[in-house]
Write a protein that holds these residues in place. Structure first.
Motif, PDB file in Angstrom:
ATOM      1  N   LEU A  95       0.869  -1.197  -0.091  1.00 28.37           N
ATOM      2  CA  LEU A  95      -0.013   0.000  -0.239  1.00 28.37           C
ATOM      3  C   LEU A  95       0.890   1.240  -0.049  1.00 28.37           C
ATOM      4  N   GLY A  96       1.933   1.242   0.568  1.00 24.54           N
ATOM      5  CA  GLY A  96       2.911   2.476   0.474  1.00 24.54           C
ATOM      6  C   GLY A  96       3.563   2.546  -0.497  1.00 24.54           C
ATOM      7  N   ALA A  97       3.894   1.664  -1.347  1.00 27.02           N
ATOM      8  CA  ALA A  97       4.550   1.688  -2.873  1.00 27.02           C
ATOM      9  C   ALA A  97       3.268   2.092  -3.661  1.00 27.02           C
ATOM     10  N   THR A  98       2.198   1.772  -3.551  1.00 27.06           N
ATOM     11  CA  THR A  98       0.981   2.092  -4.131  1.00 27.06           C
ATOM     12  C   THR A  98       0.808   3.463  -4.145  1.00 27.06           C
ATOM     13  N   ALA A  99       0.744   4.028  -2.873  1.00 26.66           N
ATOM     14  CA  ALA A  99       0.614   5.453  -2.656  1.00 26.66           C
ATOM     15  C   ALA A  99       1.830   6.360  -3.310  1.00 26.66           C
ATOM     16  N   VAL A 100       2.861   6.052  -3.228  1.00 26.13           N
ATOM     17  CA  VAL A 100       3.943   6.660  -3.858  1.00 26.13           C
ATOM     18  C   VAL A 100       3.519   6.809  -5.214  1.00 26.13           C
TER      19      VAL A 100
ATOM     20  N   GLN B  71      -8.706  10.816  -5.782  1.00 21.94           N
ATOM     21  CA  GLN B  71      -8.802   9.737  -6.763  1.00 21.94           C
ATOM     22  C   GLN B  71      -7.577   8.732  -6.616  1.00 21.94           C
ATOM     23  N   ALA B  72      -6.450   9.402  -6.187  1.00 20.62           N
ATOM     24  CA  ALA B  72      -5.312   8.595  -5.814  1.00 20.62           C
ATOM     25  C   ALA B  72      -5.466   7.630  -4.316  1.00 20.62           C
ATOM     26  N   LEU B  73      -6.138   7.981  -3.585  1.00 18.97           N
ATOM     27  CA  LEU B  73      -6.459   7.453  -2.070  1.00 18.97           C
ATOM     28  C   LEU B  73      -7.700   6.570  -2.532  1.00 18.97           C
TER      29      LEU B  73
ATOM     30  N   SER C 151      -8.534   0.695  -3.364  1.00 19.36           N
ATOM     31  CA  SER C 151      -8.938  -0.502  -4.261  1.00 19.36           C
ATOM     32  C   SER C 151      -8.099  -1.650  -4.020  1.00 19.36           C
ATOM     33  N   VAL C 152      -6.846  -1.247  -3.954  1.00 16.69           N
ATOM     34  CA  VAL C 152      -5.879  -2.222  -3.970  1.00 16.69           C
ATOM     35  C   VAL C 152      -6.038  -2.968  -2.456  1.00 16.69           C
ATOM     36  N   ALA C 153      -6.157  -2.237  -1.523  1.00 18.58           N
ATOM     37  CA  ALA C 153      -6.555  -2.923  -0.077  1.00 18.58           C
ATOM     38  C   ALA C 153      -7.948  -3.839   0.042  1.00 18.58           C
ATOM     39  N   VAL C 154      -8.754  -3.326  -0.821  1.00 16.13           N
ATOM     40  CA  VAL C 154     -10.187  -3.994  -0.644  1.00 16.13           C
ATOM     41  C   VAL C 154      -9.721  -5.305  -1.630  1.00 16.13           C
ATOM     42  N   LEU C 155      -9.272  -5.173  -2.553  1.00 13.80           N
ATOM     43  CA  LEU C 155      -8.902  -6.572  -3.432  1.00 13.80           C
ATOM     44  C   LEU C 155      -8.151  -7.442  -2.818  1.00 13.80           C
ATOM     45  N   PHE C 156      -7.069  -6.897  -2.155  1.00 11.74           N
ATOM     46  CA  PHE C 156      -6.290  -8.024  -1.125  1.00 11.74           C
ATOM     47  C   PHE C 156      -7.296  -8.590  -0.169  1.00 11.74           C
TER      48      PHE C 156
ATOM     49  N   ASP D 200     -14.090   7.330 -13.290  1.00 11.49           N
ATOM     50  CA  ASP D 200     -13.437   5.854 -13.396  1.00 11.49           C
ATOM     51  C   ASP D 200     -13.027   5.323 -12.005  1.00 11.49           C
ATOM     52  N   ALA D 201     -12.306   6.395 -11.303  1.00 10.20           N
ATOM     53  CA  ALA D 201     -11.495   5.886 -10.110  1.00 10.20           C
ATOM     54  C   ALA D 201     -12.696   5.537  -9.081  1.00 10.20           C
ATOM     55  N   LEU D 202     -13.564   6.267  -8.987  1.00 10.96           N
ATOM     56  CA  LEU D 202     -14.522   5.975  -7.810  1.00 10.96           C
ATOM     57  C   LEU D 202     -15.300   4.664  -8.357  1.00 10.96           C
ATOM     58  N   LEU D 203     -15.621   4.723  -9.335  1.00 12.61           N
ATOM     59  CA  LEU D 203     -16.493   3.510 -10.139  1.00 12.61           C
ATOM     60  C   LEU D 203     -15.650   2.150  -9.772  1.00 12.61           C
ATOM     61  N   VAL D 204     -14.182   2.085 -10.019  1.00 15.82           N
ATOM     62  CA  VAL D 204     -13.406   0.999  -9.916  1.00 15.82           C
ATOM     63  C   VAL D 204     -13.425   0.578  -8.264  1.00 15.82           C
ATOM     64  N   LEU D 205     -13.392   1.769  -7.329  1.00 15.30           N
ATOM     65  CA  LEU D 205     -13.308   1.348  -6.098  1.00 15.30           C
ATOM     66  C   LEU D 205     -14.720   0.730  -5.551  1.00 15.30           C
ATOM     67  N   LEU D 206     -15.732   1.351  -5.979  1.00 12.81           N
ATOM     68  CA  LEU D 206     -17.134   0.915  -5.500  1.00 12.81           C
ATOM     69  C   LEU D 206     -17.275  -0.676  -6.236  1.00 12.81           C
TER      70      LEU D 206
END
Length: 631
Positions: free
Chosen positions: A34-39, A110-112, A117-122, A157-163
C-alpha cells in the motif's frame, strides 16, 4: 484446485480458516504494497494541471454552490450538468471545500481511491485463497498502467473501480455466509456505482450473481430471494437520486447534460447506455465527440483514442492493448484451468465461486468493451483491471499449491511464458522506449516457465526463489509502464498510459488545453480573463460547448455558461431562455469560437450564436471575439 485427494477443493464453509490466516509477514507485506502504491499514485500529483478540464470545472463549481454540487453542474450558475451522474464530483468537490480547490486537492481523492481499491482487492482475494494470493492480486492491480493513469485523473472511473471492488468483496462475504445483509450492502454499493458511471456499473453483476447463486451455502430459493433483495437495494439507492432529479422543478435546477429531454434516466439509457453499445449518433444534436465514420474514425491518431475497430482483438490492439491486457492472457488461461480442475468439486467450492465471480467480471466486461460500436476510450479498460488481477492472484497461488502434479505445474509454466511473450509484443509497439526491457522480460519469463515445468517442486528452499522470479518477470513490464505513466503529464478529455507516442498527440482531440483547441487560447488570454473576472452577473460569460467555458472557469473562478453542454449539441438553453437571461442581465459576455463539435452550428447553439451576431457588436479581447450582451 485439482481433484486429487491431497488438494481437495475448499468449500465456502472451509474457506473461513483461510480468511483468518494471518502469518507474521502478512501485515508488513501489505503495508509495503500500500505504501508503494501510494507513492506511485501520489508522486507529483496535480503538477500537470487540471487533467480533464471538463470535470475539473464541474468540481470547482461544486465548491462554489451546493446546488451545483448536488446535481454535478458544469457551472456555479447551474445552467447545465456534465454528461455523467455526480457521485465522483461529490468527492472531488468536498475535498476542494475542505482543503481549498487546486489540482492536487481535486486529484487527491482519486489517488486514495486507488490505494483503497488495492487494499479491498487484497481482502477479497485473501478470504478465499490466502494472503499470498491477495498480495499478488493487489500488486497486479497497482501496476496496471491504466490504473496508474486513472487513479491520478479526475474522470469518474476511479470511484467506479473502488465501488465495484467493494461490491465484489461484499459478495465474497455473502457467498461464505449466505446472509442477506451482505447482499443488501452489495446492492447499495452498486447503486452508488450507477450514480458514478451509470450502466457500466452493472457489467460486473452477472459474475457476482452467478457466483452467489452457485456457491452460497443455503437453499436455492433463499439464494434467489437474497439476490432479489440485493437488487431491490440497488434500485432503491440509485432510484432515490433519479426520483429526486425527476421531481425537482426543472426551472430551478440545471439541465441534465447529454440527455435529449432533461432526464437523468434518458441519459442513462440513451447517451450513456444503448448508444454507447450500439453506436449511432453519440449524443444530442449529433455531438458524439467521436470522429466521423464510427468509433475508430479515419487516421491512426483518432482511432487510438476511440478504441480501434470493434472485435475480439480490440482489447489487445494498438489502442487498448497496453492499458490493461498485460496479464489478461495468463488470467484467461488460469480461469479455464481452474474451472476444469474444480469441475467435480462440491457446489459450495470457494475457489470455484471466486473464479466465477472474477471470471464473470472479466468476460462480460471484456466482451462488451470488445464489441461496443459507440463511443469507447482506451481508459475504460481500468474496469477490467481488478478482475484480471484477482484471477492472477487466485490462479497463481492455487496452481502453485498443486505444483507436485503435472497439470497445475504445466499450466503455471504456460501462464509465465505466455505473459513474457505478450509483454514482449506490447513493449515492441514502443521500440524506442527501454528496448532492453522486452528482452529481459521475455527471456526471464521463459526460463522461469521452463524451471517450473521441469520440476521447481524438487528444488527445496530454492522453490520460493523460482516463484518470486516468475512473478517479478511477469510484473516488470506493466510496472515499468505504470511508472512511466505516473511520470508523464496527461490532460484533456482523453488520456492514454505509457510512454509518449509519436503516432498520436496524447493531449487528445482539440479541447481545453489541447493543442489547437479553443481552450488553449483562453488559457493564455489574460485580457479576457480580467474582463470576465470584473463581472458580477450570474454567468460572467457564455460560449458554445464546454471547451472555452470550462477553461475560463478554472482560470478565473467565475461561472461561465456552456451553451449546449459538452459539444454544444444539447438543447439548453433555448433561444428564448437565453434571451430572457440577457434581458435580466444574468449573463454579461458571449465568447465566440467555442467547441468545434457538430452541435455548434445547429439547434439552440446555432440559433443563439446567430441572434448574438445579429444584435450585438463584436470586440477583440486579446485576440478573442467577444460580444458585450449589456451594450
Amino acid at each position: 484446485m485439482t481433484a486429487t485427494a491431497d488438494l481437495a477443493p475448499r468449500t465456502t464453509a472451509d474457506a473461513e480458516p483461510v480468511a483468518t490466516e494471518r502469518p507474521r509477514w502478512m501485515w508488513p507485506a501489505l503495508l509495503a504494497l500500500l505504501g508503494a502504491t501510494a507513492v506511485l499514485y501520489l508522486w507529483g500529483l496535480g503538477s500537470a494541471g487540471w487533467a480533464n478540464q471538463y470535470y475539473a470545472a464541474a468540481a470547482q463549481a461544486g465548491t462554489q454552490d451546493w446546488k451545483a454540487w448536488l446535481f454535478g453542474s458544469l457551472d456555479a450558475g447551474n445552467a447545465i450538468t456534465v454528461d455523467k451522474p455526480p457521485a465522483a464530483l461529490w468527492v472531488m468537490a468536498l475535498s476542494g471545500r475542505l482543503f481549498g480547490f487546486s489540482p492536487f486537492t481535486m486529484l487527491l481523492p482519486q489517488a486514495l481511491m486507488g490505494v483503497a481499491s488495492v487494499a479491498v482487492l487484497f481482502a477479497a482475494v485473501r478470504r478465499v485463497s490466502g494472503p499470498g494470493a491477495g498480495l499478488i492480486a493487489g500488486a497486479a492491480l497497482a501496476v496496471t498502467p491504466v490504473a496508474a493513469l486513472m487513479f491520478r485523473y479526475n474522470n469518474p472511473d476511479a470511484l467506479l473501480v473502488l465501488l465495484l471492488v467493494v461490491a465484489a468483496y461484499l459478495t465474497v462475504r455473502a457467498i461464505q455466509t449466505g446472509g442477506t445483509r451482505w447482499m443488501v450492502l452489495v446492492g447499495i454499493v452498486l447503486g452508488f456505482a450507477f450514480l458514478t458511471k451509470m450502466l457500466q456499473a452493472f457489467l460486473v453483476m452477472p459474475g457476482l450473481a452467478l457466483a452467489f447463486l452457485v456457491a452460497a451455502p443455503v437453499g436455492l430459493w433463499r439464494r434467489i430471494g437474497t439476490l432479489l433483495t440485493g437488487a431491490l437495494a440497488m434500485v432503491a439507492t440509485a432510484g432515490s437520486f433519479l426520483a429526486m432529479v425527476s421531481l425537482w422543478p426543472a426551472d430551478s435546477r440545471p439541465y441534465i447534460g447529454g440527455s435529449t429531454d432533461n432526464s437523468l434516466l434518458q441519459l442513462a439509457l440513451g447517451y450513456n447506455g444503448i448508444q454507447r453499445v450500439m453506436g449511432g449518433e453519440g449524443g444530442p444534436g449529433g455531438g458524439a465527440g467521436a470522429p466521423p465514420g464510427g468509433p475508430g474514425g479515419p487516421g491512426g491518431g483518432a482511432n487510438l483514442f476511440f478504441g480501434g475497430d470493434p472485435g475480439l482483438g480490440r482489447l489487445f490492439g494498438a489502442s487498448m492493448g497496453a492499458e490493461a491486457s498485460w496479464l489478461l492472457p495468463a488470467a484467461l488461461i488460469g480461469l479455464v484451468a481452474g474451472l476444469w480442475f474444480t469441475r467435480r468439486a462440491p457446489r459450495t467450492c470457494a475457489v470455484r465461486a471466486s473464479l466465477l465471480l472474477w471470471g464473470g467480471w472479466v468476460l462480460v466486461t471484456g466482451v462488451v468493451f470488445s464489441f461496443m460500436d459507440g463511443i469507447i476510450h482506451p481508459y475504460y479498460t481500468v474496469a477490467l483491471a481488478p478482475g484480471i488481477a484477482a484471477l492472477i492472484g487466485i490462479c497463481v497461488v492455487e496452481l502453485w499449491r498443486g505444483r507436485r502434479h503435472f497439470a497445475p505445474r504445466t499450466t503455471l509454466a504456460v501462464m509465465s511464458a505466455g505473459t513474457g511473450v505478450w509483454a514482449f509484443i506490447l513493449l515492441d509497439r514502443t521500440p524506442d522506449w527501454q528496448p532492453w526491457l522486452r528482452w529481459v522480460v521475455l527471456i526471464g519469463s521463459i526460463v522461469a516457465a521452463a524451471v517450473i515445468a521441469v520440476g521447481a517442486h524438487r528444488l527445496g528452499r530454492a522453490t520460493a526463489a523460482v516463484a518470486a522470479a516468475a512473478i517479478l518477470f511477469g510484473a516488470a513490464a506493466p510496472a515499468a509502464y505504470a511508472i512511466e505513466t505516473a511520470g508523464n503529464a496527461h490532460d484533456g478529455p482523453v488520456a492514454m498510459s505509457g510512454p509518449a507516442r509519436t503516432d498520436v498527440d496524447l493531449g487528445g482531440p482539440p479541447g481545453p488545453g489541447g493543442p489547437g483547441g479553443p481552450g488553449a487560447s483562453v488559457a493564455d488570454n489574460t485580457e479576457l480573463q480580467h474582463l470576465v473576472q470584473a463581472t458580477d452577473s450570474r454567468w460572467a460569460a457564455a460560449s458554445v460547448g464546454s471547451m472555452v467555458a470550462g477553461e475560463l472557469e478554472l482560470q478565473t473562478g467565475t461561472s461561465v455558461m456552456a451553451i449546449g453542454g459538452f459539444t454544444g449539441g444539447d438543447n439548453s438553453p433555448t433561444l428564448q431562455q437565453f434571451q430572457d437571461y440577457v434581458a435580466d442581465r444574468q449573463v454579461r459576455y458571449f465568447i465566440a469560437g467555442g467547441h468545434g463539435g457538430p452541435g455548434r452550428n445547429s439547434g439552440s447553439a446555432g440559433d443563439i450564436t446567430a441572434w448574438v451576431e445579429q444584435n450585438f457588436a463584436p470586440m477583440d479581447v486579446g485576440g478573442t471575439t467577444v460580444y458585450d450582451l449589456q451594450r
